[in-house]
Design an enzyme around this catalytic site. Structure first.
Site, PDB file in Angstrom:
ATOM      1  CG  HIS A 173      -2.058   0.934   1.147  1.00 13.06           C
ATOM      2  ND1 HIS A 173      -2.086   1.998   0.277  1.00 13.06           N
ATOM      3  CD2 HIS A 173      -3.244   0.985   1.825  1.00 13.06           C
ATOM      4  CE1 HIS A 173      -3.228   2.661   0.423  1.00 13.06           C
ATOM      5  NE2 HIS A 173      -3.949   2.052   1.364  1.00 13.06           N
ATOM      6  CE1 TYR A 178      -4.194   6.107   5.825  1.00 13.39           C
ATOM      7  CE2 TYR A 178      -4.597   5.026   3.728  1.00 13.39           C
ATOM      8  CZ  TYR A 178      -5.074   5.637   4.879  1.00 13.39           C
ATOM      9  OH  TYR A 178      -6.419   5.793   5.079  1.00 13.39           O
TER      10      TYR A 178
HETATM   11  C1  FNR Z   1     -11.508   2.129   0.204  1.00 13.55           C
HETATM   12  N1  FNR Z   1     -10.315   2.221  -0.516  1.00 13.55           N
HETATM   13  C2  FNR Z   1      -9.167   1.631  -0.014  1.00 13.55           C
HETATM   14  N2  FNR Z   1      -7.993   1.698  -0.717  1.00 13.55           N
HETATM   15  C3  FNR Z   1      -6.892   1.032  -0.276  1.00 13.55           C
HETATM   16  O1  FNR Z   1      -5.858   1.091  -0.938  1.00 13.55           O
HETATM   17  N3  FNR Z   1      -6.942   0.288   0.865  1.00 13.55           N
HETATM   18  C4  FNR Z   1      -8.057   0.196   1.633  1.00 13.55           C
HETATM   19  O2  FNR Z   1      -8.063  -0.511   2.654  1.00 13.55           O
HETATM   20  C5  FNR Z   1      -9.203   0.920   1.212  1.00 13.55           C
HETATM   21  N4  FNR Z   1     -10.348   0.934   1.951  1.00 13.55           N
HETATM   22  C6  FNR Z   1     -11.513   1.476   1.459  1.00 13.55           C
HETATM   23  C7  FNR Z   1     -12.701   1.344   2.169  1.00 13.55           C
HETATM   24  C8  FNR Z   1     -13.884   1.831   1.651  1.00 13.55           C
HETATM   25  C9  FNR Z   1     -15.156   1.653   2.424  1.00 13.55           C
HETATM   26  C10 FNR Z   1     -13.897   2.478   0.398  1.00 13.55           C
HETATM   27  C11 FNR Z   1     -15.175   2.990  -0.215  1.00 13.55           C
HETATM   28  C12 FNR Z   1     -12.716   2.627  -0.304  1.00 13.55           C
HETATM   29  C13 FNR Z   1     -10.325   2.741  -1.896  1.00 13.55           C
HETATM   30  C14 FNR Z   1     -10.793   1.647  -2.864  1.00 13.55           C
HETATM   31  O3  FNR Z   1      -9.821   0.618  -2.977  1.00 13.55           O
HETATM   32  C15 FNR Z   1     -11.067   2.194  -4.288  1.00 13.55           C
HETATM   33  O4  FNR Z   1      -9.917   2.825  -4.790  1.00 13.55           O
HETATM   34  C16 FNR Z   1     -12.243   3.165  -4.305  1.00 13.55           C
HETATM   35  O5  FNR Z   1     -13.347   2.652  -3.587  1.00 13.55           O
HETATM   36  C17 FNR Z   1     -12.697   3.493  -5.738  1.00 13.55           C
HETATM   37  O6  FNR Z   1     -13.200   2.360  -6.400  1.00 13.55           O
HETATM   38  P1  FNR Z   1     -14.809   2.166  -6.611  1.00 13.55           P
HETATM   39  O7  FNR Z   1     -15.383   1.944  -5.260  1.00 13.55           O
HETATM   40  O8  FNR Z   1     -15.320   3.429  -7.248  1.00 13.55           O
HETATM   41  O9  FNR Z   1     -14.924   0.978  -7.515  1.00 13.55           O
END
Ligand code: FNR
Length: 347
Positions: A173, A178
Site C-alpha cells: 500500500h 499513508y
Molecule cells: C476504500 N479504498 C481503499 N484503498 C486502499 O488502498 N486500501 C483500503 O483498505 C481501502 N479501503 C476502502 C474502504 C472503503 C469503504 C472504500 C469505499 C474505499 C479505496 C478503494 O480501494 C477504491 O480505490 C475506491 O473505492 C474506488 O473504487 P470504486 O469503489 O469506485 O470501484
C-alpha cells in the site's frame, strides 16, 4: 476484436487470473479486538471468490501502523491463522487473493498502540480519526534511519506472514497518504537526509520496501498501489510529479505483478500531474500491467481497457453492494447501487 473482461488474464508465469475484474482493497474495520479476521470476514471474502483477484482490505504490518479501529493485522500467529481461514475459503471457491500491506504513518493514533506516531517528518495531519472523532491526530516523530531499517524489515516479515497465511501475493500500500506515500510527497516529507529533498531520495523508502518484499515473495507475487496526485490526507505540490517520474521506471525494472492506481474517481485531474488523471499519468510512465480503479462500472471499465488505458479493473463499492457482482454481469442482471449504510454490515 474486443477484449472480454470475463476471460482469463495471465499476470505472469506464476499467476493466471480467471478474469480481469479485481476486488479493490476495502477497509471494513470488522476484525476482532486482537485484529484477527473473523468468520464473518471469511464468508464475506469467500462469496467474492469469482473475481479475477481479491485484494484484501489494508492489513497493518505491526502495532504502530494502526489508524482506525479493528483493522486486521498480519504480525501475530493468531492473525496469520485467521487469514489462513480466509485464503482457504477463497481458494476452495476457485479464487485468488493478495494481502494489502499497510502502515498509516502519521495517520496513526497512539490510542491504538500506546507509542510514538512515526512519519518521515514532524508534520501532522489535521482532524481526527474517522468513527472515533474524539481522537485528534498528533504530531508525528520523524523516523531515524534505524527506524526505517526496522520498518523495511517489518514489511518483509508481513510479506512472509502473508505467504504463511496462504495469500497468492501481496500488494504494497503505497497510496492514499499513508506511510510510503508520505515519503513520496513534499507536503509530508521535509527530510534533509538520503530519504528527502530529491526524487531519488524520496523514492528510496518505497523502493527499499519493494526490494525487501520481493526478496521474500518474489517479483511475480509483489504488486504496488500508488497515488501520484495527492488527494487524501495530503495536499498537492507541483514538485511531486518528478518523484513519480523517477519512481515509475524503477518499479517497472522490478517486473512486479502489477501496478495499481489508488483513487476514488479516476476522472479527477491533477494540476501537479500536468492535468492528467491517475491512470493517464501511470500509463504514460509505466508500460507493464496496470490496474485502473475509481468509479468505474463494468461497461466504462470495458471501454477503458479496450482503449488501452489500463489492463485490469479493480471494482470497490459495487462489490460491497453486490457480492455476486460477477454473476450479475455474466447474466446481464442489474447491479444494486452502493450506499454508505452498507458499511455497517459484512454481507
Ligand atoms: C476504500 N479504498 C481503499 N484503498 C486502499 O488502498 N486500501 C483500503 O483498505 C481501502 N479501503 C476502502 C474502504 C472503503 C469503504 C472504500 C469505499 C474505499 C479505496 C478503494 O480501494 C477504491 O480505490 C475506491 O473505492 C474506488 O473504487 P470504486 O469503489 O469506485 O470501484
Amino acid at each position: 476484436m474486443s477484449i472480454d473482461l470475463l476471460s482469463p488474464f495471465k499476470l505472469n508465469n506464476s499467476i493466471e487470473l480467471q478474469n480481469r475484474v479485481l476486488m479493490a482493497p476495502l477497509t471494513r474495520c470488522m476484525a476482532d479486538d486482537n485484529l484477527v479476521p473473523t468468520q464473518a470476514m471469511v464468508d464475506y471474502y469467500a462469496r467474492r471468490a469469482d473475481v479475477g483477484l481479491i485484494i484484501s482490505e489494508a492489513i497493518i504490518i505491526r502495532a504502530d501502523a494502526q489508524g482506525y479501529p479493528n483493522t486486521p493485522g498480519l504480525f501475530t500467529s493468531e492473525q496469520i491463522q485467521g487469514w489462513k481461514k480466509v485464503t482457504d475459503a477463497v481458494h476452495a471457491n476457485g479464487g485468488k487473493m493478495f494481502a494489502q500491506l499497510w502502515h498509516v504513518g502519521r495517520v496513526a493514533h497512539p490510542h491504538f498502540f500506546g507509542g510514538d506516531v512515526l512519519a518521515p517528518s514532524a508534520i501532522g495531519v489535521d482532524g481526527s480519526v474517522p468513527r472515533m472523532r474524539e481522537l485528534t491526530y498528533v504530531t508525528p516523530k520523524p523516523v531515524t534511519t534505524d527506524d526505517i531499517k526496522g520498518l523495511v524489515a517489518d514489511y518483509a516479515k508481513a510479506a512472509e506472514n502473508a505467504m504463511e497465511a496462504g495469500f497468492d501475493g501481496v500488494e504494497i500500500h503505497g497510496a492514499n497518504g499513508y506511510l510510503i506515500d508520505q515519503f513520496l510527497h513534499y507536503a509530508a516529507n521535509e527530510r534533509d537526509d538520503e530519504y528527502g529533498q530529491t526524487p531519488e531520495n524520496m523514492s528510496r523508502f518505497a523502493l527499499e520496501v519493494t526490494d525487501a518484499v520481493i526478496d521474500v515473495v518474489g517479483n511475480e507475487r509483489t504488486a504496488m498501489r500508488l497515488t501520484p496526485g495527492a488527494y487524501f490526507n495530503m495536499s498537492e505540490d507541483n514538485r511531486d510529479k518528478a518523484v513519480f517520474d523517477y519512481l515509475l521506471p524503477e518499479l517497472e525494472n522490478r517486473k512486479l505483478a502489477y501496478l495499481h492506481g489508488g483513487i476514488f474517481d479516476d476522472s479527477m485531474r491533477f494540476d501537479s500531474l500536468e492535468g492528467k488523471s491517475t491512470s493517464e499519468f501511470l500509463r504514460a510512465g509505466y508500460a507493464s500491467t496496470l490496474v485502473g480503479v475509481g468509479s468505474y462500472s463494468f461497461e466504462t471499465a470495458k471501454e477503458a481497457i479496450n482503449d488501452n488505458k489500463f489492463d485490469l479493473i479493480a471494482i470497490g463499492r459495487p462489490l460491497i453492494a453486490n457480492p455476486d457482482y460477477i454473476s450479475k454481469i455474466k447474466n446481464g442482471e442489474e447491479v444494486i447501487p452502493y450506499s454508505d449504510e452498507m458499511l455497517a454490515e459484512l454481507k
